[in-house]
Design an enzyme around this catalytic site. Structure first.
Site, PDB file in Angstrom:
ATOM      1  N   GLU A   1       1.770  -0.416  -5.208  1.00 52.16           N
ATOM      2  CA  GLU A   1       0.533   1.119  -5.237  1.00 52.16           C
ATOM      3  C   GLU A   1       1.334   1.692  -5.818  1.00 52.16           C
ATOM      4  O   GLU A   1       1.841   2.125  -4.660  1.00 52.16           O
ATOM      5  CB  GLU A   1      -0.516   0.521  -3.967  1.00 52.16           C
ATOM      6  CG  GLU A   1      -1.667   1.652  -4.903  1.00 52.16           C
ATOM      7  CD  GLU A   1      -2.172   2.115  -3.693  1.00 52.16           C
ATOM      8  OE1 GLU A   1      -3.116   2.592  -3.883  1.00 52.16           O
ATOM      9  OE2 GLU A   1      -1.902   2.058  -1.737  1.00 52.16           O
TER      10      GLU A   1
ATOM     11  N   ASP B   1       0.996  -0.943  -0.137  1.00 54.08           N
ATOM     12  CA  ASP B   1       0.064   0.055  -0.079  1.00 54.08           C
ATOM     13  C   ASP B   1       1.297   0.817  -0.056  1.00 54.08           C
ATOM     14  O   ASP B   1       1.966   1.151   0.833  1.00 54.08           O
ATOM     15  CB  ASP B   1      -0.745  -0.323   0.808  1.00 54.08           C
ATOM     16  CG  ASP B   1      -1.615   1.279   1.488  1.00 54.08           C
ATOM     17  OD1 ASP B   1      -3.105   1.084   0.473  1.00 54.08           O
ATOM     18  OD2 ASP B   1      -1.177   1.818   2.241  1.00 54.08           O
TER      19      ASP B   1
END
Length: 715
Positions: free
Chosen positions: A395, A359
């Site tokens: 990401e 993330d």
């Protein structure tokens, strides 16, 4: 509260609680603390919780350590650290705050939103609180790590063969009627035969689990009577979240997670974890003190330079935040870097997971405040003999202006490709003119990944993810409807690139429903047959809806859970998705290893890839610039395969011709004599007038229905 000095010196490694039948070693990093207590919890004869404190007097290399005999697995513990209270300089030591072990393998209990969780005095934030947080916070747990893996080993599925399915552990099975009720919403439920069979039958090869590191809900969410559902609020990076355990939270969650992984592996399904190392549940300076802040606030979190003018404690400006969650982990810090690497290796070697999706990766890849692809973390992962061989997905953006890095992550990282998402949404749902960008995305996004030795499989293609509309909502809503989140519909993106096809939300209009289902099928077929790694969001294949909520992070209820009832399921989309994945799996032409070159792969053979104008000619430069063109065909040549036949070995040509028509009107297709497909058969179609089994031959003219995909296989 008891107190004893019967602590052996122990050792400063490994960090955490290391259990053996004879004794348990405790080691915790807090280089600026002046004193440390290990706190053990049990029950007195009346069933009331009792805390016993053991002072750790040994400290070396910034690590406090000690060893105790006769500690049973399941024992709950925490730490209390004393030292300076000087927040302006990153010291928030407070012996009245019970702290989770950063290396705890499991946690017991949860936290309650209470003033005691905060290290400072609520009414005077510059002062240290004396309110004990133990009654309202969780405990770490001593774990026996032994487990019989029965020969389970890494699957190492090649990227070209990988199909990712993003799901939430609880939401996927909470309403599943074929999962035993007591297992629904748990690791055991996810590993149950009904779920594994469904995933295998659909054709996915890997599940990407939304965060399962132990996390807790933010106070601001709890105050609204909601909870953090997605889990992007981690605090214990070695501990599987106890809330997903059907068997208990005194270490049983560890064994249950392992059983889930073993079951999925037996079904041919890899396990990828969505990991949140960029920030923690301690949030900003006004957040709760749960672990790192009370042990090494100065080192673990990135700081901002002090403002100009009089120096002093800036309560609102202590941390540097590019995560949008109040803090950013300092991956250059000794503890933070070591913890991230140790955590990753633990999940691979001890928990047998197959990879990670990071993330907000740019938040971690920074030297100081600048993104640096030569930062310590990326270098360490790249040379690590364990980590460099697992699946690593980034990401490639954070919330800062300079943090958007799609196409720029170094090898061997693959990336979530939001440009694929946006381009395909625009093509199918918004009538954006032209097909140049569409062709680039379908062929693997060479503009992003071909210039530095990477392949199309460095692109994780997706149409939806947990963050945003579901596929059904994407074709049913043009505006977000997040009122249930309690933020006056201000949260969530307004850039949805969606289309409601005439009515906002659900409708009884059969014509609109049929069009929505066809558009959903178009998007799924396109995703499954594009070059790159497809990622499907759980439930999209069967029409899951969140009722227009495009930010359901706090909806731990039917809004987010997958509804398994067939009543309103889009089972036609399911069958189409399953068929597309089967084609991808069975034919290498639809998942080629190398970049397309537009030239023959064997002497005298057809081009590996050709783009076709509806008139039947190959696309010209003028055609690529035609903004009115809303349909295109593509020929993909399969390498000849040798397969036994009735008269011995024969050559099989598994080439494909795909037509995409995003217009709201039929598209006339000319198929003159060509070197690509002399004769073929429709094998997949969203056009009712051209169903699977329809014969096609050179010289024929076809009419492709409005908003449809037709896939022809050569014969």
């Amino acid at each position: 509260m008891g107190e004893t000095a019967s602590v052996w010196p122990g050792r400063n490694w490994p960090l955490g609680a290391t259990w053996t039948r004879a004794s348990t070693n405790f080691a915790v990093y807090a280089p600026n603390a002046t004193a440390m207590w290990l706190c053990l919890f049990d029950e007195d004869p009346d069933g009331q919780e009792r805390e016993t404190r053991h002072e750790l007097t040994e400290a070396s290399l910034g690590i406090w350590h000690g060893e105790l005999p006769d500690i049973a697995p399941g024992t709950r513990y925490g730490y209390r650290a004393d030292g300076a209270w000087d927040p302006a300089n990153g010291h928030r030591f407070n012996v009245d705050k019970l702290l989770l072990d950063p290396y705890s393998l499991a946690t017991a209990g949860t936290i309650r939103h209470d003033r005691a969780l905060f290290g400072y005095d609520w009414d005077h934030p510059e002062e240290r609180s004396t309110e004990d947080s133990a009654p309202v916070t969780a405990r770490s747990v001593v774990v026996d790590p032994s487990f019989d893996w029965e020969g389970d080993a890494p699957m190492k599925t090649r990227w070209r063969d990988t199909v990712i399915y993003e799901l939430h552990v609880k939401g996927f099975t909470q309403l599943h009627d074929r999962v035993p009720e007591h297992l629904r919403g748990t690791y055991a439920g996810l590993g149950s035969p009904a779920v594994v069979d469904y995933l295998r039958d659909l054709g996915v090869t890997a599940v990407e689990l939304l965060p399962v590191h132990q996390f807790f809900s933010e106070p601001s969410i709890l105050e609204r009577g909601l909870s953090n559902y997605w889990g992007y609020n981690s605090i214990a990076y070695f501990a599987p979240d106890g809330g997903y355990s059907s068997s208990g939270d005194r270490g049983q969650q560890v064994s249950e997670f392992k059983e889930m992984v073993k079951s999925l592996h037996r079904g041919g399904i890899e396990v990828i974890l969505d990991v949140v190392y960029n920030h923690t549940a301690e949030a900003g300076p006004a957040g709760p003190t749960l672990s790192f802040r009370g042990l090494d606030d100065k080192g673990f979190y990135k700081r901002v330079p002090p403002p100009d003018g009089p120096q002093g404690w800036q309560f609102d400006d202590t941390y540097w935040d590019v995560t949008g969650c109040g803090n950013t982990v300092n991956s250059w810090d000794n503890l933070a870097l070591r913890l991230i690497l140790d955590s990753l290796r633990y999940w691979v070697t001890e928990m047998h997971v197959d990879g990670f999706r990071f993330d907000l990766m740019p938040a971690l890849a920074r030297t100081g405040t600048e993104v640096d692809f030569h930062c310590a973390l990326l270098i360490a992962i790249g040379q690590d003999p364990v980590l460099r061989h697992v699946k690593l997905i980034a990401e490639p953006w954070d919330v800062s202006m300079d943090g958007y890095l799609v196409g720029r992550m170094p090898p061997p990282w693959v990336e979530w490709n939001d440009q694929y998402r946006d381009t395909l949404r625009d093509f199918w749902l918004r009538g954006t003119g032209g097909v140049r960008n569409v062709a680039t995305r379908l062929a693997g996004s060479s503009d992003l990944y071909a210039d530095d030795g990477r392949s199309a499989y460095n692109s994780v293609n997706f149409i939806t993810s947990h963050d945003g509309f579901t596929l059904r909502d994407l074709v049913s809503y043009e505006r977000k409807h997040n009122e249930a989140n309690g933020e006056d519909n201000r949260d969530g993106s307004d850039n949805n690139r969606s289309c409601n096809h005439g009515v906002e939300g659900e409708t009884d209009d059969a014509r609109i429903i049929a069009l929505r289902r066809r558009q959903a099928a178009n998007l799924m077929v396109t995703l499954c047959l594009s070059n790159g790694v497809p990622m499907i969001t759980a439930g999209d294949e069967r029409g899951r809806t969140q009722r227009g909520n495009n930010n359901a992070y706090c909806q731990d209820n039917e809004i987010s859970w997958l509804d398994w009832r067939p009543d309103d399921a889009w089972l036609d989309v399911y069958e189409t998705t399953k068929a597309a994945l089967r084609l991808r799996r069975e034919h290498t032409a639809l998942r080629q290893r190398h970049w397309f070159e537009g030239s023959p792969t064997i002497p005298g053979g057809p081009k590996d890839l050709a783009w076709l104008h509806p008139s039947g000619r190959e696309m010209t430069e003028a055609d690529w610039g035609d903004a009115s063109l809303s349909g295109v065909g593509t020929f993909m040549s399969g390498a000849p395969l040798r397969e036994p036949g009735p008269s011995g070995e024969q050559l099989i040509d598994n080439s494909f011709l795909l037509w995409f028509n995003a217009a709201d009107r039929p598209m006339e297709i000319a198929l003159p004599a060509n070197e690509w497909v002399q004769a073929g058969e429709v094998v997949l179609s969203t056009d009712e007038t051209l169903p699977a089994g329809t014969g096609v031959k050179a010289g024929q003219e076809l009419v492709i229905g409005p908003r449809t995909v037709v896939v022809v296989s050569s014969t």
